[in-house]
Design an enzyme around this catalytic site. Structure first.
Site, PDB file in Angstrom:
ATOM      1  N   ASP A  31      -1.972  -2.225   5.484  1.00  0.00           N
ATOM      2  CA  ASP A  31      -1.106  -2.180   4.311  1.00  0.00           C
ATOM      3  C   ASP A  31      -1.486  -3.401   3.239  1.00  0.00           C
ATOM      4  O   ASP A  31      -1.308  -4.412   3.580  1.00  0.00           O
ATOM      5  CB  ASP A  31       0.454  -2.430   4.736  1.00  0.00           C
ATOM      6  CG  ASP A  31       1.426  -1.847   3.761  1.00  0.00           C
ATOM      7  OD1 ASP A  31       0.987  -1.578   2.644  1.00  0.00           O
ATOM      8  OD2 ASP A  31       2.501  -1.945   4.285  1.00  0.00           O
ATOM      9  N   ASP A  40      -2.495   2.596  -0.906  1.00  0.00           N
ATOM     10  CA  ASP A  40      -2.411   1.165  -0.193  1.00  0.00           C
ATOM     11  C   ASP A  40      -2.178   1.145   1.283  1.00  0.00           C
ATOM     12  O   ASP A  40      -2.132   0.027   1.615  1.00  0.00           O
ATOM     13  CB  ASP A  40      -1.423   0.330  -1.198  1.00  0.00           C
ATOM     14  CG  ASP A  40      -0.131   0.689  -0.739  1.00  0.00           C
ATOM     15  OD1 ASP A  40       0.171   1.734  -0.625  1.00  0.00           O
ATOM     16  OD2 ASP A  40       0.890  -0.174  -0.823  1.00  0.00           O
ATOM     17  N   GLU A  41      -2.185   2.408   2.010  1.00  0.00           N
ATOM     18  CA  GLU A  41      -1.849   2.236   3.265  1.00  0.00           C
ATOM     19  C   GLU A  41      -2.694   3.271   4.245  1.00  0.00           C
ATOM     20  O   GLU A  41      -2.919   4.345   3.675  1.00  0.00           O
ATOM     21  CB  GLU A  41      -0.264   2.480   3.519  1.00  0.00           C
ATOM     22  CG  GLU A  41       0.222   2.278   4.817  1.00  0.00           C
ATOM     23  CD  GLU A  41       1.829   2.542   4.709  1.00  0.00           C
ATOM     24  OE1 GLU A  41       2.511   2.443   5.843  1.00  0.00           O
ATOM     25  OE2 GLU A  41       2.268   3.010   3.633  1.00  0.00           O
TER      26      GLU A  41
END
Length: 496
Positions: free
Chosen positions: A11, A105-106
């Site tokens: 993350d 973003d993960e």
């Protein structure tokens, strides 16, 4: 549940805000808030400096401004974030063939799939190596969680924030989960959490103590059984490399409620065109057109129509959305509109009858219908927003073409270039002036200058890379090519 912590969850830390701080040296170490800047905008991401004031994602922007009046407020630059995300995902792909992206973003990574890790020591080494590679390539930090299941890996990455790594050793799951809130478990939202609280259950340990039968009585058999297993640390979900896209949609919230029925229809058609652009970019077509309308009193209506076959034709989607609008009462005003397409497929079955009808309505033959309709949509999309200017909840409308229209708009955070002073970014604009800070990612904080909004020497520009990269071989696709999408990407009108 695996015997070794070989599932990794990455993350990125405060991704949008961190990317803006990396791109703008003068903002490093200062509170930065990214989101819709209009009175009905919402926070997309807040930097850790801004979070100290109580600002968080999904908070109304007006509330964020009250909590952190001196923070830097910027519109999102999604094309820029996507380019960074692609770099990160490539690094994950080099680590394992099984990568499950959850957002820009993960992502989850199965370290066992390529033999990248087989025990706690090798998993930790892989995680630390990944964090170092991400920092070297993007200049940004990410937090890593390692565990024997997806649920626990995600919990571990949350505990690792910011810029850390947490590994949950097999056998310690119940001790870790026990004191944590039930809200940390997948599928436990505000409603379920409140329902459990009324039953005297607030922690995972209390879930286990209540027992499976009691949970089934409280929340139903399927949900209760699943919650009980997760509270014990059991999660057998595999890392899935390909996640099927279920729908594509766009929506806009307006500064001032729309009352004019003609204006509402124009906005619906504009949203339909944007939705089709996303649909085509994803390589899909769809059968079901969905219209979302949030009225002045916050009541939300959705209407849908299923076509005879999948389509990615903008004229067909516009027509269907317009038909759905006719069945909605907009008396009193509209604060949000959205258009979506679901029932996705990898092929297109054109609705020739609908296209022919569109062509006849436009006064052209079927062969010229697509071009005529597209040009009409383009001119509608560039009409002045007036009092009801768009601020995006999920998409931040407009574009550089709009910024260079007769009334030039300069969103806060936009990349620009001046013929004399070089590269910079917009700090703010209003009363016919635009303030620009001239600095580059690899340099020191720059100086601020103010210009007329119609200064011919000041033009929108592509973002600069956060980290100096070796030049790409001639003819190969590089960052510059990817970033050209910014020239036509989503932009929001700047607030004075």
């Amino acid at each position: 549940m695996r015997a070794a912590p070989t599932i990794l969850h990455l993350d990125m830390d405060a991704f949008f805000a961190a990317a803006e701080q990396a791109a703008k040296p003068s903002l490093r170490g200062k509170p930065v808030i990214v989101g819709g800047l209009g009175p009905r905008g919402v926070v997309a991401t807040a930097s850790y400096e801004a979070r100290r004031f109580g600002v968080h994602s999904a908070m109304p922007m007006a509330q964020a401004r009250r909590l952190a009046p001196n923070a830097a407020y910027l519109v999102p630059r999604f094309a820029f974030y996507r380019a960074i995300s692609e770099q990160v995902m490539r690094l994950l792909g080099e680590l394992s063939p099984l990568v499950e992206p959850l957002s820009l973003d993960e992502a989850f990574v199965d370290l066992e799939a390529a033999g990248a890790a087989r025990d706690a020591a090798s998993a930790r080494a892989a995680g630390e190596r990944l964090r170092a590679d991400i920092l070297a390539v993007t200049g940004l930090t990410g937090s890593v969680g390692l565990a024997g299941s997806k649920m626990l890996a995600k919990i571990a990455s949350e505990q690792a924030k910011p810029d850390g790594l947490v590994l949950i050793e097999p056998g310690t799951e119940r001790a870790l989960l026990g004191p944590l809130s039930v809200r940390i478990l997948p599928g436990v939202g505000p409603a379920t959490g409140e329902h459990l609280r009324r039953g005297g259950i607030t922690t995972c340990a209390e879930l286990v103590e209540a027992g499976e039968d009691e949970l089934v009585r409280l929340v139903g058999r399927a949900h209760g059984t699943g919650l009980y297993r997760m509270a014990l640390g059991h999660d057998d979900r595999p890392v899935v490399a390909e996640r099927d896209t279920k729908s594509v949609s766009v929506e806009d919230t307006f500064d001032v409620d729309l009352h004019d029925r003609v204006r509402i229809r124009v906005e619906v058609e504009r949203l339909a065109d944007r939705c089709v652009q996303r649909l085509r970019a994803s390589g899909h077509s769809g059968r079901t057109i969905v219209l979302k309308v949030r009225r002045y009193d916050f009541s939300t209506l959705t209407r849908s129509e299923t076509l005879r076959g999948p389509t990615d034709d903008p004229a067909v989607v516009r027509e269907a959305a317009a038909r759905l609008l006719e069945a909605v009462d907009t008396t009193g005003g509209v604060r949000l509109l959205g258009v979506g397409v679901s029932g996705l497929a990898d092929y297109t079955q054109e609705d020739l009858f609908a296209q022919a009808a569109s062509a006849r309505a436009a006064g052209v033959d079927a062969e010229g219908a697509g071009q005529s309709q597209e040009e009409g949509a383009g001119s509608a999309a560039l009409q002045p927003a007036g009092a009801g200017g768009v601020v995006g909840d999920g998409h931040f409308g407009g574009g550089l073409a709009e910024a260079e229209a007769s009334v030039r708009r300069w969103p806060a955070g936009q990349d620009v270039r001046h013929a004399l002073y070089g590269a910079g970014w917009v700090q703010g604009s209003g009363v016919g002036r635009v303030t620009v800070r001239f600095e580059v990612p690899q340099g020191p904080p720059g100086r601020v200058r103010t210009f007329r909004v119609d200064d011919p020497d000041l033009v929108p520009s592509q973002p600069l890379p956060l980290v100096d990269q070796p030049p790409s071989p001639a003819g190969s696709p590089g960052a510059e090519g990817r970033e050209e999408g910014e020239a036509s990407g989503g932009r929001e009108r700047s607030s004075p």
